[in-house]
Design an enzyme around this catalytic site. Structure first.
Site, PDB file in Angstrom:
ATOM      1  N   GLU A 123       0.883  -1.077  -0.074  1.00  0.00           N
ATOM      2  CA  GLU A 123      -0.060  -0.057  -0.046  1.00  0.00           C
ATOM      3  C   GLU A 123       1.024   1.203   0.039  1.00  0.00           C
ATOM      4  O   GLU A 123       0.646   2.306  -0.846  1.00  0.00           O
ATOM      5  CB  GLU A 123      -0.990  -0.001   1.058  1.00  0.00           C
ATOM      6  CG  GLU A 123      -2.076  -1.168   1.324  1.00  0.00           C
ATOM      7  CD  GLU A 123      -3.295  -0.728   0.300  1.00  0.00           C
ATOM      8  OE1 GLU A 123      -3.217   0.298  -0.226  1.00  0.00           O
ATOM      9  OE2 GLU A 123      -4.140  -1.737   0.207  1.00  0.00           O
ATOM     10  N   ASP A 264      -5.270  -9.058  -8.770  1.00  0.00           N
ATOM     11  CA  ASP A 264      -5.611  -7.919  -9.834  1.00  0.00           C
ATOM     12  C   ASP A 264      -4.195  -7.009 -10.369  1.00  0.00           C
ATOM     13  O   ASP A 264      -3.951  -7.255 -11.464  1.00  0.00           O
ATOM     14  CB  ASP A 264      -6.807  -7.066  -9.455  1.00  0.00           C
ATOM     15  CG  ASP A 264      -6.438  -6.107  -7.947  1.00  0.00           C
ATOM     16  OD1 ASP A 264      -5.591  -6.752  -7.239  1.00  0.00           O
ATOM     17  OD2 ASP A 264      -7.173  -5.350  -7.777  1.00  0.00           O
ATOM     18  N   GLU A 370     -19.768  -4.056  -4.126  1.00  0.00           N
ATOM     19  CA  GLU A 370     -18.132  -4.383  -3.985  1.00  0.00           C
ATOM     20  C   GLU A 370     -17.961  -5.658  -4.511  1.00  0.00           C
ATOM     21  O   GLU A 370     -16.967  -5.967  -5.079  1.00  0.00           O
ATOM     22  CB  GLU A 370     -18.017  -4.422  -2.477  1.00  0.00           C
ATOM     23  CG  GLU A 370     -16.642  -4.671  -2.090  1.00  0.00           C
ATOM     24  CD  GLU A 370     -15.409  -3.641  -2.596  1.00  0.00           C
ATOM     25  OE1 GLU A 370     -14.525  -3.793  -2.054  1.00  0.00           O
ATOM     26  OE2 GLU A 370     -15.762  -2.656  -2.870  1.00  0.00           O
ATOM     27  N   GLU A 411     -12.025   1.500 -10.535  1.00  0.00           N
ATOM     28  CA  GLU A 411     -11.305   0.640 -11.643  1.00  0.00           C
ATOM     29  C   GLU A 411     -12.570   0.660 -12.877  1.00  0.00           C
ATOM     30  O   GLU A 411     -12.071   0.673 -13.815  1.00  0.00           O
ATOM     31  CB  GLU A 411     -11.429  -0.741 -11.168  1.00  0.00           C
ATOM     32  CG  GLU A 411     -10.298  -1.268 -10.396  1.00  0.00           C
ATOM     33  CD  GLU A 411     -10.249  -0.890  -8.972  1.00  0.00           C
ATOM     34  OE1 GLU A 411      -9.318  -1.040  -8.169  1.00  0.00           O
ATOM     35  OE2 GLU A 411     -11.284  -0.209  -8.464  1.00  0.00           O
TER      36      GLU A 411
END
Length: 431
Positions: A123, A264, A370, A411
């Site tokens: 992160e 991803d 989600e 996204e």
């Protein structure tokens, strides 16, 4: 530049790709379309300014803001995650006064100031290092590059493991790495493979190859220790890499493959680092090509209402489940397909975007869940195995709402933007 085999990269191939202009030619844009586009851009800018002013008033310099209670939150070590993430947006929108004010905040950052000694390596890289690099490339102000180098050097001890695979967490004071779950050595595909872009760019700007080599070593170790032809391996389908990983053995710890959460950005970075390298990192595009072929064969299915959705695969068994992270696939796939001239895979990107958009369009708020489960065409068991509420969702929307909330994931918007720029179709801009 060397290929994966240590031989010179294919320069003819790279030069051909450099000459390929993939963005739609908007020279013939109508006056009406231009005016609508400009109005929308201004509306987006005004929305950003409203949000920024609220952040500035109640939480400036903090990671996040609790918008309901109007109080700051420290969630990413207290280094101003929202501010750093927004630097490039400030610049692109022409908000230079706000940008330079934020720059002065960045200049004073002390990454060892004790707001939170444990930092999540993955992160911290994508949000802080990536934010600093973007700000540097746009503004040319070297303080951002200096901060990117300073913070990356703090993260590097996380890679001091037997195989060079990164710990999930790093103590920024002591330099000691650890797993997110104490006592375990498990991690996931995204968390080991999402350093390529930032580290590659950092090596370019600093002329220090160390960063790029560290990120690439992770891929090398992963490939060396996992062979699809090995009957004892959890890696069974070429190009579909299981998301669970043991960082000490360098082997996959399960058979579940997924292009959503946990996997991803690994696939995303394969493609985008190849493009960022001026098409010279051939191993990246070779891996992406193998992966997308297996994805098309094993990891998608048609829903009962005619959409093409991705899902996850456990061994060879397909599960009709998709989270919103998978919406990165259409945009990235469309971009690569245009670059290499593949109409077939561009068509797949369009189909996947229709499915992802449908999850948003069918909601009263136009905001997507989600995650959802869908019922495959001609597989009624998918429906009958669902709980009653999920069945009601399917009857109403065509899918069940597994996690019925929206977390500002970008996204889908990213993929719509890519498709608009690649095709010129205002349908995507309207969406």
């Amino acid at each position: 530049m060397l290929s994966r085999n240590g031989e010179p990269a294919n320069l003819d191939r790279a030069n051909s790709l450099r000459r390929r202009f993939v963005q739609y030619n908007f020279a013939n844009e109508t006056v009406q379309d231009r005016d609508i586009r400009r109005q929308r851009a201004q509306a987006v800018k005004e929305g950003f300014i409203y949000a920024w002013n609220g952040y500035k008033k109640y939480a400036y310099g903090f990671d996040e803001i609790d918008v309901l209670n109007r109080v700051p939150k420290t969630t990413r070590n207290g280094w101003g995650a929202t501010l750093v993430d927004a630097l490039d947006t400030l610049w692109v929108m022409g908000l230079k006064d706000e940008f330079w004010e934020a720059r002065n905040f960045v200049a004073k950052l002390n990454f060892r100031d004790g707001h939170g000694q444990l930092a999540k390596v993955f992160e911290t890289n994508i949000r802080y290092v990536g934010g600093f690099l973007s700000a540097y490339e746009l503004s040319g102000d070297k303080i951002f590059l200096e901060k990117a180098v300073e913070l990356t050097d703090i993260l590097l001890p996380a890679f001091n493991t037997p195989l060079g695979l990164p710990w999930q967490m790093i103590n920024v004071t002591s330099g000691v790495g650890s797993s997110e779950n104490v006592g375990r050595t498990s991690t996931n595909l995204a968390e080991i493979g999402t350093f390529q872009m930032e580290f590659f760019r950092l090596s370019q700007h600093t002329r220090n190859s160390t960063y790029h080599e560290i990120a690439q070593r992770v891929i090398t170790v992963m490939l060396k220790n996992n062979k699809a032809e090995d009957p004892a391996s959890n890696y069974t389908i070429p190009g579909l890499y299981p998301i669970d990983f043991d960082m000490m053995t360098g082997k996959f710890a399960g058979k579940t493959t997924y292009w959503g959460g946990g996997g991803d950005s690994f696939y995303e970075y394969l493609a985008k680092t190849w493009i960022l390298s001026d098409f010279m990192l051939e191993r990246n595009i070779d891996m992406w090509s193998e992966s997308i072929q297996s994805f098309k064969r094993y990891s998608i299915a048609e829903s009962s209402d005619g959409y093409i959705f991705p899902g996850f695969v456990d061994g060879t068994r397909f599960y009709p489940y998709a989270d919103t992270f998978t919406n990165f696939i259409p945009g990235t796939l469309a971009l690569v397909s245009k670059l290499v001239g593949s109409e077939k895979y561009f068509g797949l990107a369009e189909d996947l975007l229709e499915a992802g958009y449908s999850v948003f369009a069918k909601m009263p708020s136009n905001l997507g869940a989600e995650s959802v489960k869908f019922v495959r065409k001609n597989v009624p068991a998918d429906y009958f195995m669902m709980k009653p509420q999920a069945q009601k969702d399917v009857q109403k929307y065509g899918f069940s709402l597994e996690r019925p909330y929206y977390m500002l994931r970008p996204e889908l918007i990213e993929s719509l933007f890519y498709m608009y720029r690649l095709t010129g179709s205002t349908v995507y801009a309207d969406r």
